[in-house]
Motif scaffolding. Structure first.
Motif, PDB file in Angstrom:
ATOM      1  N   UNK A   1      -0.234 -26.084-101.579  1.00  0.00           N
ATOM      2  CA  UNK A   1      -0.307 -25.945-103.037  1.00  0.00           C
ATOM      3  C   UNK A   1      -1.609 -25.273-103.478  1.00  0.00           C
ATOM      4  N   UNK A   2      -2.605 -25.206-102.591  1.00  0.00           N
ATOM      5  CA  UNK A   2      -3.857 -24.521-102.929  1.00  0.00           C
ATOM      6  C   UNK A   2      -3.685 -23.001-102.993  1.00  0.00           C
ATOM      7  N   UNK A   3      -2.643 -22.484-102.350  1.00  0.00           N
ATOM      8  CA  UNK A   3      -2.462 -21.028-102.278  1.00  0.00           C
ATOM      9  C   UNK A   3      -2.243 -20.433-103.659  1.00  0.00           C
ATOM     10  N   UNK A   4      -3.054 -19.417-103.970  1.00  0.00           N
ATOM     11  CA  UNK A   4      -2.893 -18.620-105.183  1.00  0.00           C
ATOM     12  C   UNK A   4      -2.494 -17.206-104.733  1.00  0.00           C
ATOM     13  N   UNK A   5      -1.183 -16.968-104.638  1.00  0.00           N
ATOM     14  CA  UNK A   5      -0.740 -15.678-104.103  1.00  0.00           C
ATOM     15  C   UNK A   5      -1.197 -14.509-104.975  1.00  0.00           C
TER      16      UNK A   5
ATOM     17  N   UNK B   1      -2.258  -9.300-100.966  1.00  0.00           N
ATOM     18  CA  UNK B   1      -0.849  -9.553-100.668  1.00  0.00           C
ATOM     19  C   UNK B   1      -0.664  -9.925 -99.194  1.00  0.00           C
ATOM     20  N   UNK B   2      -1.284  -9.164 -98.288  1.00  0.00           N
ATOM     21  CA  UNK B   2      -1.158  -9.459 -96.865  1.00  0.00           C
ATOM     22  C   UNK B   2      -1.722 -10.841 -96.555  1.00  0.00           C
ATOM     23  N   UNK B   3      -2.854 -11.181 -97.134  1.00  0.00           N
ATOM     24  CA  UNK B   3      -3.435 -12.499 -96.891  1.00  0.00           C
ATOM     25  C   UNK B   3      -2.525 -13.600 -97.430  1.00  0.00           C
ATOM     26  N   UNK B   4      -1.948 -13.404 -98.591  1.00  0.00           N
ATOM     27  CA  UNK B   4      -1.017 -14.389 -99.151  1.00  0.00           C
ATOM     28  C   UNK B   4       0.146 -14.640 -98.200  1.00  0.00           C
ATOM     29  N   UNK B   5       0.736 -13.564 -97.691  1.00  0.00           N
ATOM     30  CA  UNK B   5       1.856 -13.694 -96.757  1.00  0.00           C
ATOM     31  C   UNK B   5       1.381 -14.345 -95.461  1.00  0.00           C
ATOM     32  N   UNK B   6       0.203 -13.975 -94.978  1.00  0.00           N
ATOM     33  CA  UNK B   6      -0.334 -14.574 -93.759  1.00  0.00           C
ATOM     34  C   UNK B   6      -0.530 -16.077 -93.900  1.00  0.00           C
ATOM     35  N   UNK B   7      -1.047 -16.508 -95.031  1.00  0.00           N
ATOM     36  CA  UNK B   7      -1.235 -17.942 -95.264  1.00  0.00           C
ATOM     37  C   UNK B   7       0.121 -18.648 -95.340  1.00  0.00           C
ATOM     38  N   UNK B   8       1.075 -18.042 -96.016  1.00  0.00           N
ATOM     39  CA  UNK B   8       2.428 -18.630 -96.066  1.00  0.00           C
ATOM     40  C   UNK B   8       3.009 -18.767 -94.662  1.00  0.00           C
ATOM     41  N   UNK B   9       2.837 -17.743 -93.819  1.00  0.00           N
ATOM     42  CA  UNK B   9       3.341 -17.785 -92.445  1.00  0.00           C
ATOM     43  C   UNK B   9       2.612 -18.871 -91.646  1.00  0.00           C
ATOM     44  N   UNK B  10       1.315 -19.037 -91.892  1.00  0.00           N
ATOM     45  CA  UNK B  10       0.556 -20.084 -91.194  1.00  0.00           C
ATOM     46  C   UNK B  10       1.114 -21.466 -91.525  1.00  0.00           C
TER      47      UNK B  10
END
Length: 186
Positions: free
Chosen positions: A17-21, A119-128
């Motif tokens: 929930x901390x992720x701010x895409x 954007x790439x970092x957001x997707x990377x965090x989601x994948x993690x």
């Protein structure tokens, strides 16, 4: 070799929930997992992205060492493509205790300033998180790209440790290929 003080920041995300895409750039780039462990691909990405930022740890790795690193279920490489061209990557490693480290992340310089890094970092965090992480973490330093720390924090990662040490570095980074010169980046 120059003695250079290098500050390293350690950041973490303990809850998805901390992720701010970041916003998705238009047109939306393609981000695909490199499912076949291929040392040439990861070495290319490592040098093309990190050659400008003193990424040196893996430059002397043999093919066998690259393959041993990549050919594990704990390791995922996600590649960002812009109009069919590799533009950056994120490498994720699931570790003991179900932490997932963003082991490497970055864009090639030719793709800076287009909103692709967030954007790439957001997707990377989601994948993690999809790898079953209980915590996602990364470290970055003053030798990385100038927007790295701000990007991690903008996505919701929080600093938990900082250290400064002296590192001996050549006058300029190795570059993305042998014989590279800063004038090549015009």
């Amino acid at each position: 070799m120059n003695a250079t003080p290098v500050t390293t920041w350690y950041l973490e995300m303990r809850d998805p929930a901390w992720l701010r895409p970041a916003r998705v750039p238009e047109p939306a780039p393609l981000i695909l997992r490199a499912e076949h462990p291929l040392p040439m691909l990861n070495r290319f990405l490592y040098t093309a992205v990190g050659g400008h930022w003193y990424w040196r740890d893996r430059l002397n790795w043999s093919y066998a060492r690259w393959l041993a690193w990549l050919d594990r279920p704990a390791l995922q490489t996600w590649v960002l493509y812009v109009r069919g061209t590799p533009a950056g990557y994120v490498e994720l490693e699931k570790q003991a205790g179900d932490d997932v480290e963003i082991a490497y992340f970055g864009l090639m310089r030719e793709f800076f300033g287009q909103g692709l890094g967030g954007h790439l970092l957001s997707v990377g965090i989601e994948r993690a998180w999809a790898m079953g992480a209980r915590r996602v973490w990364v470290h970055t330093c003053t030798l990385d790209g100038p927007h790295a720390l701000a990007n991690y924090e903008a996505r919701g990662m929080r600093r938990y440790h900082e250290e400064t040490r002296i590192v001996h570095l050549p006058a300029q980074p190795e570059g993305p290929w042998p014989g590279w010169d800063r004038s090549d980046d015009v």
